[in-house]
Design a protein around this motif. Structure first.
Motif, PDB file in Angstrom:
ATOM      1  N   TYR A  19      25.246  43.100  37.167  1.00 45.73           N
ATOM      2  CA  TYR A  19      25.842  42.693  38.373  1.00 45.73           C
ATOM      3  C   TYR A  19      26.407  43.745  39.245  1.00 45.73           C
ATOM      4  CZ  TYR A  19      29.439  40.733  41.651  1.00 45.73           C
ATOM      5  OH  TYR A  19      30.389  40.626  42.628  1.00 45.73           O
ATOM      6  N   VAL A  20      27.440  44.394  38.404  1.00 47.71           N
ATOM      7  CA  VAL A  20      27.869  45.561  39.075  1.00 47.71           C
ATOM      8  C   VAL A  20      27.094  46.872  39.459  1.00 47.71           C
ATOM      9  CG1 VAL A  20      29.482  47.398  38.146  1.00 47.71           C
ATOM     10  CG2 VAL A  20      30.048  45.214  37.274  1.00 47.71           C
ATOM     11  N   ASP A  21      26.011  46.871  38.619  1.00 48.67           N
ATOM     12  CA  ASP A  21      24.896  48.034  39.299  1.00 48.67           C
ATOM     13  C   ASP A  21      24.726  47.482  40.509  1.00 48.67           C
ATOM     14  OD1 ASP A  21      25.309  49.296  37.006  1.00 48.67           O
ATOM     15  OD2 ASP A  21      23.436  48.505  35.861  1.00 48.67           O
ATOM     16  N   SER A  22      24.104  46.301  40.754  1.00 49.30           N
ATOM     17  CA  SER A  22      23.532  45.659  41.777  1.00 49.30           C
ATOM     18  C   SER A  22      24.575  45.744  43.141  1.00 49.30           C
ATOM     19  CB  SER A  22      23.059  44.270  41.804  1.00 49.30           C
ATOM     20  OG  SER A  22      22.562  43.987  43.001  1.00 49.30           O
ATOM     21  N   LEU A  23      25.830  45.368  42.706  1.00 47.73           N
ATOM     22  CA  LEU A  23      26.760  45.407  43.731  1.00 47.73           C
ATOM     23  C   LEU A  23      27.177  46.760  44.402  1.00 47.73           C
ATOM     24  CD1 LEU A  23      29.513  43.740  45.145  1.00 47.73           C
ATOM     25  CD2 LEU A  23      30.696  44.412  43.042  1.00 47.73           C
ATOM     26  N   LEU A  24      27.284  47.692  43.537  1.00 54.73           N
ATOM     27  CA  LEU A  24      27.581  49.097  43.809  1.00 54.73           C
ATOM     28  C   LEU A  24      26.446  49.732  44.421  1.00 54.73           C
ATOM     29  CD1 LEU A  24      29.642  50.527  40.859  1.00 54.73           C
ATOM     30  CD2 LEU A  24      30.420  49.067  43.056  1.00 54.73           C
ATOM     31  N   ASP A  25      25.111  49.260  44.192  1.00 58.84           N
ATOM     32  CA  ASP A  25      24.267  49.984  44.862  1.00 58.84           C
ATOM     33  C   ASP A  25      24.032  49.625  46.008  1.00 58.84           C
ATOM     34  OD1 ASP A  25      21.197  51.377  44.978  1.00 58.84           O
ATOM     35  OD2 ASP A  25      20.851  49.257  45.343  1.00 58.84           O
ATOM     36  N   PHE A  26      24.304  48.334  46.457  1.00 58.18           N
ATOM     37  CA  PHE A  26      24.347  47.584  47.812  1.00 58.18           C
ATOM     38  C   PHE A  26      25.486  47.981  48.727  1.00 58.18           C
ATOM     39  CE2 PHE A  26      25.480  44.180  50.956  1.00 58.18           C
ATOM     40  CZ  PHE A  26      24.153  43.933  51.471  1.00 58.18           C
TER      41      PHE A  26
END
Length: 637
Positions: A19-26
Motif C-alpha cells: 500500500y505504501v509503495d502505491s500511495l507514494l508512487d501516486f
C-alpha cells in the motif's frame, strides 16, 4: 497487541508495504493530484489567465460536470457504487455517464485513502460480565462542558487507552504508571481518565497558563476538586462599597467591568493579598486512585527531562539501592539516582503518585501541527516513555522540512507570500518525518513535499457534507474569489504577470511574478454578511477600510462602488460559480490521499527506529462525529 494490519488500508493491498509503495508512487507522479492538492488556490480562481478550471480539468470531465448538479457530483466522488458503470450504462441520473478517466481517478483516490470505519470497544466484555454498561463510560459530572462531539471523542479514546495500557502490561509484565497528555488544553481527556472507572495518573502538559486555570475551574464544576475558599477583607470591602456609592456604581455594574479586567470604581485601597496557589496535584475518585498533575510546560522536540524527574520516587530508590539509610546519608547520591536538573518539588507533584521506575504513555487528542511530531519523538528521547498514542489534526499548522514543491504546469507554482514563507522554513521537525518520504523519488525531484494549501485541504471531510453544508461552503468560496477579482479590477492588487514557462525551475516567485494575486487577509465576517453578495462586499469593506496600513486605499478605490455594480459582478460570474464548486469538491475529495500520506509518514518514522518494537494506525472515533479519527501508536522495545 494492535490490529491485524498495521495500517487501515484497502483490502485490495496484500500488505501495508504494498500500500505504501502505491500511495507514494501516486503522490509523486500524478500531476492532477499535485494540481488539485497544493497547486490551486481559491483566491486565484477568477483572476488567472488561462483560468484554473480550463487549465487543470480535462475537457471531457468539464462536459460531464456541466450536465449534472453539484450534489450528484459529490455522490459520484464519494458514495456511488462505481461497478454500475462496468456493465455499459448509457446514462447516469438523467445525464451522460462519467468519462472513463474520471472513473479511474475516483477509484484510485478511494483505493489509496485510509479506511475510517471504527469498531467501538465493549468495555464490559473487556473487563468481564460484571463491568459497567457500555453505552456511556463518562460520569455526568465528568462530561460537564463537553459538547456531543467531545463526549464521543473522550469516551471512545478513554476506552481505547484503557485497553492499550492493559495490553502493554500483559505483554511486558510492566504496567504503565502515568499518562502524559501533550497539549492538554481544558483537560477533558485527562479528567475522564483520572476518574472512575479508569483511575489513571495523568500528567497534563500545557503551555498556556490560562488553559490550566480553565481546566482547574472545570475540575471544580465537575465536583472533582474542592472550590478554593475566597477570604474577604471586611475593612477593604467597606472602603470599596463607600467608593462605589460615591461614584454611583452598583455592585452589578462593578462585577461586569471587573470581568473585563477593569475596575468598576476608583479608590485608593490597599491591594488584596494574593490567594495561595491551588495544589498542582488533584486527587480524584473516592478511593483516591486517580490523579491529575497540571504542568505548565512548553513542549519542544519531545524532551521531558524537566518533567520526568519530578515523578521519580527518589526515597524508594534510596531504600532499594542502600538499605543502610545512615550510610546513604553520608555520601552524595549518584547521577543515576538524582539527575543534575532535578529540583525537589518544583512542580509540586504529590508523593503518593510518584513511581520508583516510571513508565509513561504519551497521549494526545487532536494535537495541532508539529505537536504530534514532538509526541512521537518523545518515545526516542526519554527513557521513561514506553509508548505513544496520538491523534493529530490541523495539518495546515505542520511546518515544512524539504522546501517548496515544483509544478510541471508553470502557472501553478507557489505564488503567495504565505506559501513561500512556509515552504522555505526547512524545519527539521516538520513534514516529512520519515527517511522514506524524504528520499522518495517524485516527478519534481527527491522527497515528498506538501505545501500549506495541500495540508489545509487534508482537514476537509466532504463525506460529511450535507446539501446545506455544501451550499454554504460553495457560497463562501464564490464570494471570496469574486471579491478578489474586484480587488484586482479596482487596482488594489496588481493583475498576475504571465507565468515564465521556459524558466520553471520550481523556485517560488513572488505574487507579482507568478500566476496569482496578492492575498488580502479578510478574516471572519458576521453571518448576516453572507445573505447576499452585496452584503458580503459591504461587510468586507467595513473591516478593510479600518486597516491601519491600507485602509485609505480601500476607501479611495472602492467607496464609490454601487450596489448595482456589485450585482453585475455576481451576474457575470454566476455560471463560473459552479465551476468553482466542482473544483473545490475535487480538491477536498482528493485530499484524502494527502491525509493518508501525513499519517503514513508518522508510522514509517516509528518503523524506522531501532528502539521501536511495534507501531500501527487505526480509527478510534466515528468519522461522522470526528473526521480526524486516526491514532498513531508506537511501542518501545
Amino acid at each position: 497487541m494492535g490490529p491485524e494490519r498495521p495500517l487501515p488500508c484497502s483490502p485490495e493491498f496484500e500488505t501495508s508495504e504494498q500500500y505504501v509503495d502505491s500511495l507514494l508512487d501516486f503522490i509523486g507522479t500524478s500531476e492532477l493530484l499535485q494540481a488539485l492538492c497544493g497547486g490551486v488556490h481559491v483566491l486565484d480562481f477568477f483572476t488567472r489567465k488561462p483560468d484554473l478550471y480550463s487549465l487543470v480539468i480535462d475537457p471531457d470531465w468539464r462536459s460531464f460536470f456541466r450536465s449534472h448538479n453539484i450534489m450528484d457530483i459529490l455522490d459520484l466522488l464519494m458514495r456511488e457504487n462505481l461497478d454500475v458503470f462496468d456493465i455499459g450504462t448509457d446514462s447516469w441520473r438523467e445525464g451522460p455517464v462519467p468519462p472513463a478517466s474520471l472513473l479511474q481517478y475516483i477509484k484510485q483516490i478511494r483505493k489509496l485513502s485510509l479506511r475510517r470505519e471504527h469498531t467501538p470497544i465493549d468495555r464490559r466484555a473487556q473487563k468481564g460480565a460484571n463491568g459497567p454498561k457500555t453505552t456511556h463510560t463518562l460520569a455526568r459530572q465528568v462530561a460537564v462542558g463537553m459538547n456531543v462531539k467531545k463526549i464521543h471523542e473522550v469516551d471512545n479514546f478513554c476506552r481505547y487507552l484503557d485497553k492499550l495500557t492493559t495490553e502493554i502490561a500483559d505483554s511486558t509484565d510492566r504496567e504503565i504508571t502515568h499518562l502524559v497528555d501533550f497539549g492538554a488544553g481544558q483537560n477533558y481527556l485527562g479528567r475522564a481518565l483520572a476518574s472512575e472507572p479508569y483511575n489513571k495518573h495523568i500528567i497534563a502538559l500545557e503551555s498556556r497558563a490560562h488553559n490550566i486555570e480553565g481546566a482547574r475551574n472545570w475540575d471544580v464544576l465537575a465536583k472533582l476538586a474542592p472550590k478554593q475558599p475566597t477570604m474577604v477583607n471586611k475593612k477593604e470591602w467597606r472602603v470599596r462599597q463607600q467608593a462605589m456609592a460615591e461614584q454611583g456604581i452598583s455592585e452589578k455594574e462593578a462585577q461586569k467591568t471587573d470581568l473585563k479586567g477593569k475596575r468598576g470604581f476608583h479608590a485608593e485601597t490597599p491591594a488584596a493579598p494574593q490567594e495561595e496557589p491551588a495544589q498542582a496535584t488533584l486527587k480524584i475518585s473516592n478511593s483516591g486512585v486517580g490523579s491529575i498533575q497540571y504542568v505548565e510546560h512548553y513542549i519542544k522536540d519531545g524532551d521531558l527531562s524537566r518533567v520526568v524527574p519530578q515523578i521519580v520516587d527518589q526515597d524508594a530508590i534510596r531504600e532499594k539501592v542502600t538499605p543502610d539509610l545512615e550510610a546513604a546519608a553520608t555520601r552524595p547520591p549518584s547521577s543515576k539516582q538524582l539527575p543534575d536538573n532535578f529540583v525537589e518539588g518544583n512542580l509540586q507533584i504529590d508523593n503518593s503518585i510518584k513511581a520508583q521506575d516510571p513508565r509513561l504513555l504519551v497521549i494526545s487528542l487532536h494535537s495541532c501541527g508539529n505537536l504530534v511530531h514532538h509526541g512521537i519523538r518523545s518515545l526516542l528521547v526519554n527513557p521513561s516513555v514506553s509508548a505513544v498514542a496520538l491523534v493529530g489534526c490541523c495539518y495546515n499548522l505542520i511546518t515544512e522540512r524539504l522546501g517548496p514543491p515544483t509544478y510541471k504546469l508553470p502557472s501553478l507554482r507557489s505564488n503567495h507570500p504565505r506559501l513561500t514563507q512556509t515552504a522555505e522554513a526547512h524545519d527539521p521537525h516538520g513534514f516529512p518525518m520519515s527517511a522514506r518520504l524524504c528520499t522518495q523519488n517524485t516527478s519534481s525531484g527527491e522527497g515528498v513535499r506538501l505545501n500549506i494549501t495541500a495540508r489545509m485541504m487534508a482537514v476537509q471531510a466532504p463525506q460529511n457534507w450535507g446539501k446545506k453544508d455544501s451550499e454554504d461552503f460553495f457560497k463562501r468560496h464564490f464570494y471570496r474569489a469574486l471579491l478578489q477579482r474586484i480587488f484586482m479590477d479596482k487596482g488594489i492588487v496588481p493583475a498576475p504577470a504571465p507565468a515564465d514557462v521556459e524558466n520553471n525551475n520550481g523556485s517560488p516567485l513572488g505574487w507579482s511574478a507568478g500566476g496569482g494575486t496578492a492575498p488580502i487577509i479578510l478574516g471572519s465576517l458576521r453571518k448576516s454578511c453572507y445573505e447576499s453578495f452585496v452584503s458580503y462586499v459591504r461587510g468586507a469593506l467595513e473591516k478593510l477600510v479600518n486597516d491601519p496600513t491600507r485602509g485609505e486605499q480601500f476607501t479611495e478605490k472602492m467607496a464609490s462602488m454601487s450596489d448595482e455594480e456589485i450585482r453585475e459582478y455576481e451576474a457575470d460570474f454566476e455560471e463560473r460559480g459552479k465551476e468553482l464548486s466542482v473544483m473545490w469538491s475535487l480538491m477536498a475529495f482528493s485530499a484524502g490521499v494527502i491525509e493518508a500520506a501525513i499519517v503514513v509518514d508518522r508510522w514509517l518514522f516509528l518503523k524506522e527506529q531501532d528502539e521501536v518494537a511495534d507501531a500501527w494506525v487505526e480509527p478510534v472515533f466515528e468519522f461522522k462525529h470526528s473526521p480526524r479519527n486516526l491514532v498513531v501508536v508506537g511501542i518501545k522495545k
